[in-house]
Design a protein around this motif. Structure first.
Motif, PDB file in Angstrom:
ATOM      1  N   ASP A   2     -20.381   0.387 -19.873  1.00 33.50           N
ATOM      2  CA  ASP A   2     -19.534   1.555 -19.614  1.00 33.50           C
ATOM      3  C   ASP A   2     -19.999   2.298 -18.366  1.00 33.50           C
ATOM      4  OD1 ASP A   2     -17.458   3.510 -20.446  1.00 33.50           O
ATOM      5  OD2 ASP A   2     -19.192   4.836 -20.697  1.00 33.50           O
ATOM      6  N   GLN A   3     -21.314   2.415 -18.185  1.00 30.44           N
ATOM      7  CA  GLN A   3     -21.856   3.107 -17.017  1.00 30.44           C
ATOM      8  C   GLN A   3     -21.548   2.389 -15.722  1.00 30.44           C
ATOM      9  OE1 GLN A   3     -25.994   3.393 -18.127  1.00 30.44           O
ATOM     10  NE2 GLN A   3     -25.718   5.349 -19.196  1.00 30.44           N
ATOM     11  N   VAL A   4     -21.384   1.069 -15.783  1.00 32.76           N
ATOM     12  CA  VAL A   4     -21.033   0.292 -14.597  1.00 32.76           C
ATOM     13  C   VAL A   4     -19.520   0.287 -14.373  1.00 32.76           C
ATOM     14  CG1 VAL A   4     -21.054  -2.015 -13.565  1.00 32.76           C
ATOM     15  CG2 VAL A   4     -23.076  -1.173 -14.776  1.00 32.76           C
ATOM     16  N   ILE A   5     -18.765   0.111 -15.451  1.00 29.71           N
ATOM     17  CA  ILE A   5     -17.310  -0.029 -15.338  1.00 29.71           C
ATOM     18  C   ILE A   5     -16.638   1.285 -14.950  1.00 29.71           C
ATOM     19  CG2 ILE A   5     -15.208  -0.453 -16.685  1.00 29.71           C
ATOM     20  CD1 ILE A   5     -16.781  -2.556 -18.254  1.00 29.71           C
ATOM     21  N   ARG A   6     -17.113   2.401 -15.467  1.00 27.92           N
ATOM     22  CA  ARG A   6     -16.450   3.688 -15.228  1.00 27.92           C
ATOM     23  C   ARG A   6     -16.357   4.048 -13.750  1.00 27.92           C
ATOM     24  NH1 ARG A   6     -18.224   8.615 -18.917  1.00 27.92           N
ATOM     25  NH2 ARG A   6     -17.537   7.073 -20.461  1.00 27.92           N
ATOM     26  N   PRO A   7     -17.450   3.994 -12.965  1.00 31.56           N
ATOM     27  CA  PRO A   7     -17.291   4.316 -11.528  1.00 31.56           C
ATOM     28  C   PRO A   7     -16.400   3.332 -10.776  1.00 31.56           C
ATOM     29  CG  PRO A   7     -19.520   3.549 -12.008  1.00 31.56           C
ATOM     30  CD  PRO A   7     -18.863   3.786 -13.311  1.00 31.56           C
ATOM     31  N   VAL A   8     -16.408   2.071 -11.218  1.00 33.36           N
ATOM     32  CA  VAL A   8     -15.512   1.090 -10.583  1.00 33.36           C
ATOM     33  C   VAL A   8     -14.058   1.478 -10.831  1.00 33.36           C
ATOM     34  CG1 VAL A   8     -14.776  -1.319 -10.577  1.00 33.36           C
ATOM     35  CG2 VAL A   8     -17.206  -0.768 -10.756  1.00 33.36           C
ATOM     36  N   LEU A   9     -13.750   1.922 -12.041  1.00 33.43           N
ATOM     37  CA  LEU A   9     -12.388   2.359 -12.356  1.00 33.43           C
ATOM     38  C   LEU A   9     -12.018   3.611 -11.561  1.00 33.43           C
ATOM     39  CD1 LEU A   9     -12.310   1.883 -16.244  1.00 33.43           C
ATOM     40  CD2 LEU A   9     -11.390   0.367 -14.492  1.00 33.43           C
ATOM     41  N   ASP A  10     -12.972   4.529 -11.401  1.00 30.65           N
ATOM     42  CA  ASP A  10     -12.721   5.719 -10.581  1.00 30.65           C
ATOM     43  C   ASP A  10     -12.364   5.321  -9.153  1.00 30.65           C
ATOM     44  OD1 ASP A  10     -13.301   7.318 -12.748  1.00 30.65           O
ATOM     45  OD2 ASP A  10     -15.401   7.612 -12.188  1.00 30.65           O
ATOM     46  N   PHE A  11     -13.100   4.357  -8.620  1.00 30.63           N
ATOM     47  CA  PHE A  11     -12.836   3.862  -7.265  1.00 30.63           C
ATOM     48  C   PHE A  11     -11.443   3.241  -7.190  1.00 30.63           C
ATOM     49  CE2 PHE A  11     -12.915   0.346  -4.224  1.00 30.63           C
ATOM     50  CZ  PHE A  11     -13.315   1.002  -3.062  1.00 30.63           C
ATOM     51  N   MET A  12     -11.092   2.431  -8.187  1.00 30.35           N
ATOM     52  CA  MET A  12      -9.795   1.759  -8.183  1.00 30.35           C
ATOM     53  C   MET A  12      -8.636   2.732  -8.272  1.00 30.35           C
ATOM     54  SD  MET A  12     -10.805  -1.407 -10.711  1.00 30.35           S
ATOM     55  CE  MET A  12      -9.120  -1.996 -10.907  1.00 30.35           C
ATOM     56  N   GLN A  13      -8.820   3.820  -9.038  1.00 25.41           N
ATOM     57  CA  GLN A  13      -7.739   4.782  -9.226  1.00 25.41           C
ATOM     58  C   GLN A  13      -7.562   5.718  -8.040  1.00 25.41           C
ATOM     59  OE1 GLN A  13      -8.809   6.267 -13.311  1.00 25.41           O
ATOM     60  NE2 GLN A  13      -6.682   5.744 -13.742  1.00 25.41           N
ATOM     61  N   THR A  14      -8.620   5.962  -7.283  1.00 23.92           N
ATOM     62  CA  THR A  14      -8.519   6.883  -6.153  1.00 23.92           C
ATOM     63  C   THR A  14      -8.192   6.177  -4.843  1.00 23.92           C
ATOM     64  OG1 THR A  14     -10.935   6.735  -5.902  1.00 23.92           O
ATOM     65  CG2 THR A  14     -10.069   8.600  -7.144  1.00 23.92           C
ATOM     66  N   MET A  15      -8.394   4.885  -4.774  1.00 26.17           N
ATOM     67  CA  MET A  15      -8.064   4.130  -3.563  1.00 26.17           C
ATOM     68  C   MET A  15      -6.537   4.084  -3.394  1.00 26.17           C
ATOM     69  SD  MET A  15      -9.167   2.384  -0.973  1.00 26.17           S
ATOM     70  CE  MET A  15     -10.871   1.990  -1.385  1.00 26.17           C
ATOM     71  N   PRO A  16      -6.020   4.403  -2.184  1.00 26.38           N
ATOM     72  CA  PRO A  16      -4.563   4.323  -1.952  1.00 26.38           C
ATOM     73  C   PRO A  16      -4.029   2.927  -2.253  1.00 26.38           C
ATOM     74  CG  PRO A  16      -5.656   5.456  -0.144  1.00 26.38           C
ATOM     75  CD  PRO A  16      -6.747   4.912  -1.014  1.00 26.38           C
ATOM     76  N   ALA A  17      -2.858   2.889  -2.861  1.00 25.19           N
ATOM     77  CA  ALA A  17      -2.294   1.611  -3.308  1.00 25.19           C
ATOM     78  C   ALA A  17      -2.062   0.646  -2.152  1.00 25.19           C
ATOM     79  CB  ALA A  17      -0.992   1.865  -4.058  1.00 25.19           C
ATOM     80  N   PHE A  18      -1.733   1.175  -0.967  1.00 25.17           N
ATOM     81  CA  PHE A  18      -1.460   0.303   0.177  1.00 25.17           C
ATOM     82  C   PHE A  18      -2.697  -0.509   0.586  1.00 25.17           C
ATOM     83  CE2 PHE A  18       1.898   3.446   0.572  1.00 25.17           C
ATOM     84  CZ  PHE A  18       2.990   2.675   0.942  1.00 25.17           C
ATOM     85  N   VAL A  19      -3.880   0.039   0.326  1.00 23.90           N
ATOM     86  CA  VAL A  19      -5.111  -0.644   0.740  1.00 23.90           C
ATOM     87  C   VAL A  19      -5.271  -1.972   0.003  1.00 23.90           C
ATOM     88  CG1 VAL A  19      -7.634  -0.439   0.870  1.00 23.90           C
ATOM     89  CG2 VAL A  19      -6.189   1.547   1.318  1.00 23.90           C
ATOM     90  N   TYR A  20      -4.778  -2.035  -1.245  1.00 19.68           N
ATOM     91  CA  TYR A  20      -4.910  -3.269  -2.025  1.00 19.68           C
ATOM     92  C   TYR A  20      -4.134  -4.426  -1.411  1.00 19.68           C
ATOM     93  CZ  TYR A  20      -6.770  -0.223  -5.694  1.00 19.68           C
ATOM     94  OH  TYR A  20      -7.516   0.673  -6.393  1.00 19.68           O
ATOM     95  N   LEU A  21      -3.129  -4.101  -0.596  1.00 21.19           N
ATOM     96  CA  LEU A  21      -2.306  -5.160  -0.014  1.00 21.19           C
ATOM     97  C   LEU A  21      -3.069  -5.966   1.037  1.00 21.19           C
ATOM     98  CD1 LEU A  21       1.072  -3.270   0.480  1.00 21.19           C
ATOM     99  CD2 LEU A  21       0.393  -4.706  -1.434  1.00 21.19           C
ATOM    100  N   ILE A  22      -4.039  -5.324   1.709  1.00 21.07           N
ATOM    101  CA  ILE A  22      -4.732  -5.989   2.821  1.00 21.07           C
ATOM    102  C   ILE A  22      -5.536  -7.201   2.340  1.00 21.07           C
ATOM    103  CG2 ILE A  22      -6.357  -5.684   4.722  1.00 21.07           C
ATOM    104  CD1 ILE A  22      -5.584  -2.693   4.693  1.00 21.07           C
ATOM    105  N   PRO A  23      -6.476  -7.044   1.387  1.00 17.95           N
ATOM    106  CA  PRO A  23      -7.185  -8.246   0.914  1.00 17.95           C
ATOM    107  C   PRO A  23      -6.267  -9.214   0.185  1.00 17.95           C
ATOM    108  CG  PRO A  23      -7.775  -6.339  -0.425  1.00 17.95           C
ATOM    109  CD  PRO A  23      -6.989  -5.826   0.739  1.00 17.95           C
TER     110      PRO A  23
END
Length: 290
Positions: free
Chosen positions: A134-155
């Motif tokens: 949980d301590q590892v997954i939670r910050p990763v989820l925070d990062f995923m939710q705050t990253m602009p959706a358009f950024v996911y299109l690049i990779p």
């Protein structure tokens, strides 16, 4: 002081992944493409009237609370209203000649939601039962939710070129966090007394999870399903920028050509589909409480 160029390191990492994980990426692309194409072919090969009837029956069943409650006057009224809206909304899309795009969008949403739940629910269970996870997954989820959706299109484009596959991948990443968070929340919310009672009767960890925790957490998990589907649908227009087919492609064409009518018609189709899916998945939470 020399500038810290994080983007350079990210590009280097992506190039390395592309070079060394090419076969794995091709396999992932084949699986996703197979799922999407299978759903699209099934939805488009069936007669439009049959799809309308099936979706109306599903809407009626879940909104009325099942077959037995539907026999009551109150249950009949609740289910009947959503079923009528489903038929009218889908018929309007057929009349506007947006049926093919609607089914393509529905297939993309269902495929993305399925993959997001396939990954998210096990991660949520793991996070609920393991503090370190949980301590590892939670910050990763925070990062995923705050990253602009358009950024996911690049990779997604770099890994999978253009088409439905990168659109699905970006949508899965964007819609994954609610599945993990709400699954974890639901399992953690199971009363300690119930867990202790199950353990005192000799339940194993597997029996405790599948016979006690998941059934009691089901309403919260189904709320996560609703959120995943809504987020997946909200990515439709953005995914069209990388070649994903469907209503989003029409909206994007309307933007590029400055055609308000085209964009409004396709946007109306997305709204109708969103209302149907939202009401159905919300009602599933009510069935999960029974």
């Amino acid at each position: 002081m020399e500038k810290l160029d994080i983007g350079k390191y990210i590009e280097s990492a992506i190039d390395s992944i592309t070079q060394h994980a090419g076969p794995a990426l091709d396999g992932i692309a084949l699986v996703i493409e197979g799922i999407v194409d299978g759903l699209q072919n099934a939805l488009l090969s069936a007669p439009s009237w049959l799809i309308m009837i099936l979706m109306a029956l599903i809407a009626y069943y879940v909104q009325a609370g099942g077959i037995k409650p539907a026999l009551t006057k109150k249950g009949f009224k609740k289910g009947f209203g959503l079923a009528v809206f489903t038929v009218i909304g889908l018929f309007l899309l057929l009349w506007m000649d947006y049926w093919e795009e609607t089914m393509q969008t529905l297939a993309l949403v269902l495929a993305s939601a399925f993959l997001a739940l396939l990954i998210g629910i096990p991660l949520g269970i793991w996070a609920a039962r393991n503090l370190k996870a949980d301590q590892v997954i939670r910050p990763v989820l925070d990062f995923m939710q705050t990253m602009p959706a358009f950024v996911y299109l690049i990779p997604a484009i770099l890994f999978f070129s253009v088409g439905n596959v990168p659109g699905v991948v970006a949508t899965v990443v964007f819609s994954l966090p609610p599945a993990v968070r709400l699954t974890s929340l639901g399992i953690r919310g199971v009363p300690e007394e119930v867990v202790e009672a199950a353990q005192s009767f000799g339940s194993t960890k597997r029996q405790l999870l599948f016979k006690v925790q998941i059934p009691l957490a089901m309403p919260t998990i189904l709320a996560g399903v609703n959120q995943v589907i809504m987020l997946a649908l909200s990515m439709v227009v953005i995914a069209s920028m990388v070649g994903a087919a469907g209503l989003g492609e029409r909206v994007y064409s309307g933007i590029l050509q400055a055609k308000v009518g085209l964009g409004f018609e396709a946007g109306l189709g997305i709204v109708i589909l969103a209302i149907i899916l939202d009401r159905v998945t919300q009602a599933l939470g009510g069935l999960g409480k029974k």
